[in-house]
Enzyme design. Structure first.
Site, PDB file in Angstrom:
ATOM      1  N   LYS A   1      50.212  62.441 -19.610  1.00  0.00           N
ATOM      2  CA  LYS A   1      50.906  63.210 -18.434  1.00  0.00           C
ATOM      3  C   LYS A   1      52.440  62.986 -18.358  1.00  0.00           C
ATOM      4  O   LYS A   1      53.193  63.720 -18.047  1.00  0.00           O
ATOM      5  CB  LYS A   1      50.096  62.657 -17.049  1.00  0.00           C
ATOM      6  CG  LYS A   1      48.920  63.437 -17.122  1.00  0.00           C
ATOM      7  CD  LYS A   1      48.559  63.811 -15.297  1.00  0.00           C
ATOM      8  CE  LYS A   1      47.202  64.295 -15.171  1.00  0.00           C
ATOM      9  NZ  LYS A   1      46.644  64.250 -13.666  1.00  0.00           N
TER      10      LYS A   1
ATOM     11  N   LYS B   1      41.447  70.205 -23.846  1.00  0.00           N
ATOM     12  CA  LYS B   1      40.492  70.309 -22.681  1.00  0.00           C
ATOM     13  C   LYS B   1      40.958  71.523 -21.784  1.00  0.00           C
ATOM     14  O   LYS B   1      42.129  71.947 -21.724  1.00  0.00           O
ATOM     15  CB  LYS B   1      40.684  69.047 -21.885  1.00  0.00           C
ATOM     16  CG  LYS B   1      39.744  69.253 -20.769  1.00  0.00           C
ATOM     17  CD  LYS B   1      39.965  67.806 -19.860  1.00  0.00           C
ATOM     18  CE  LYS B   1      39.147  68.104 -18.320  1.00  0.00           C
ATOM     19  NZ  LYS B   1      39.818  66.973 -17.416  1.00  0.00           N
TER      20      LYS B   1
ATOM     21  N   LYS C   1      42.994  73.336 -15.597  1.00  0.00           N
ATOM     22  CA  LYS C   1      43.357  74.047 -14.341  1.00  0.00           C
ATOM     23  C   LYS C   1      44.781  74.364 -14.127  1.00  0.00           C
ATOM     24  O   LYS C   1      45.475  75.002 -13.364  1.00  0.00           O
ATOM     25  CB  LYS C   1      42.613  73.867 -12.976  1.00  0.00           C
ATOM     26  CG  LYS C   1      42.968  72.572 -12.728  1.00  0.00           C
ATOM     27  CD  LYS C   1      41.885  72.281 -11.304  1.00  0.00           C
ATOM     28  CE  LYS C   1      41.810  70.720 -10.598  1.00  0.00           C
ATOM     29  NZ  LYS C   1      41.731  69.673 -11.682  1.00  0.00           N
TER      30      LYS C   1
END
Ligand code: TRP
Length: 344
Positions: A127, A209, A212
């Site tokens: 991240k 992955k 969203k």
């Protein structure tokens, strides 16, 4: 005399049910990955366990959010839990920021977590690469807040996707460290990772992955989109040039579609390979699109109905937060006492 001795087995104290905690961030529109990898399993667990399911909004702000979107998605997240079949009579559903104990325990646990431990978290590394303009301290201490979520409720099991396993491990380490100093304060939780459907990958980059927060909507199936959109997205999913429906290394796109197909139909990979023997990817993708759209149909209909009833959803939130607060306070007071805070 014998009346006092014989206790019918069903009258004996029932064994304490195990507790489950899990959560999803309201940071984007929920996807097939969230459904198959998490929420679908939550539904199955609620009959045998005492479950708490949380919309983790405190975690969401570790990445910059548009306030009105965050607020809307929090309600949508809860509505989706209900639409997927989480029953407010059986499970506690609540919003993380409604229960101050989470932030309170996170502060304490942060003082028992090493800088080095947090630096090794792969999600932090990922991240901070993705959001290099905003590597904030919250992103770094994210696992501590997650540990607080879990430990506050003395959860035995935490159903999560494989990508969250490292966070459960650090939770266990911190809990064990704390217990080692102060005695048995926390239950040591176990990850609960379902066999199939545990990881659904992106349709446009099947090595990653399904997320969203991916800016490209073609990369995910949203739980709430139209049937046609779902079928179209799956038709366009990235595969390979091998043209054989077979689960194998290097065939990430096909493996991913087979996982989706298997999750909805219950068929094994062997069965799927036989079913599509001699058929092309076009046929296979059409079939995956159909079962996926069919499998989500009920959820979509329920969601459309529930999202209109804001009072009902706010009632669930309020009730859930009250119950969660009550449970969490028990652990938090114990912790405060153990570390030596003066009682008020
Ligand atoms: N970190 C989890 C995720 O991104 C969400 C989460 C926050 C969570 N707190 C949790 C999951 C506690 C399980 C238990 O998927």
């Amino acid at each position: 005399m014998s009346e006092n001795i014989n206790i019918a087995p069903e009258q004996a104290a029932p064994e304490k049910r195990k507790r489950i905690f899990s959560g999803v961030q309201p940071s984007g529109i929920l996807t097939l990955g969230n459904y198959l990898g998490a929420i679908k399993n939550w539904v199955a667990l609620q009959n045998d366990y005492d479950c708490l399911y949380c919309v983790v909004d405190l975690h969401a702000i570790t990445v910059r959010q548009v306030p009105t979107d965050l607020r809307r998605r929090t309600l949508e997240g809860l509505a989706l839990y209900v639409a997927c079949g989480i029953d407010p009579e059986k499970s506690i559903m609540f919003v993380q920021s409604h229960v101050p104990s989470h932030a309170e325990l996170a502060w304490v646990l942060g003082c028992y977590t090493g800088f080095g431990e947090l630096s090794r978290m792969t999600q932090f590394k990922d991240k901070s690469q993705k959001h290099s303009d905003n590597i904030n301290a919250g992103l770094f201490t994210y696992p501590v807040l997650m540990a607080a979520d879990i430990l506050l409720y003395q959860a035995d099991l935490v159903p999560v996707g494989l990508d969250q396993k490292q966070h459960i491990e650090i939770t266990r380490d911190v809990a064990q460290r704390f217990n080692g100093i102060y005695g048995d304060v926390f239950t040591i939780p176990e990850p609960y990772i379902p066999k199939t459907g545990m990881k659904i990958n992106s349709l446009t980059d099947p090595t990653k992955k399904m997320s969203k927060s991916d800016p490209n909507p073609a990369s995910f199936v949203a739980i709430i989109e139209s049937r046609d959109e779902t079928i179209r997205k799956i038709k366009r999913a990235v595969t390979d040039s091998d043209a054989v429906v077979r689960y194998a290394e290097g065939k990430d796109g096909i493996n991913n579609l087979m996982t989706i197909y298997s999750s909805f139909t219950g068929k094994s990979f062997d069965e799927i390979e036989k079913e599509f023997d001699g058929k092309g990817y076009g046929d296979f993708k059409a079939a995956v699109g159909e079962v996926c759209a069919d499998g989500l149909e009920n959820v979509r209909a329920e969601y459309a109905r529930i999202i209109k009833d804001k009072a009902y959803l706010e009632g669930i939130m309020k009730d859930g937060a009250e119950k969660a607060l009550y449970l969490s306070k028990k652990t938090l007071s114990k912790v405060y006492k153990k570390v030596g805070f003066y009682a008020k």
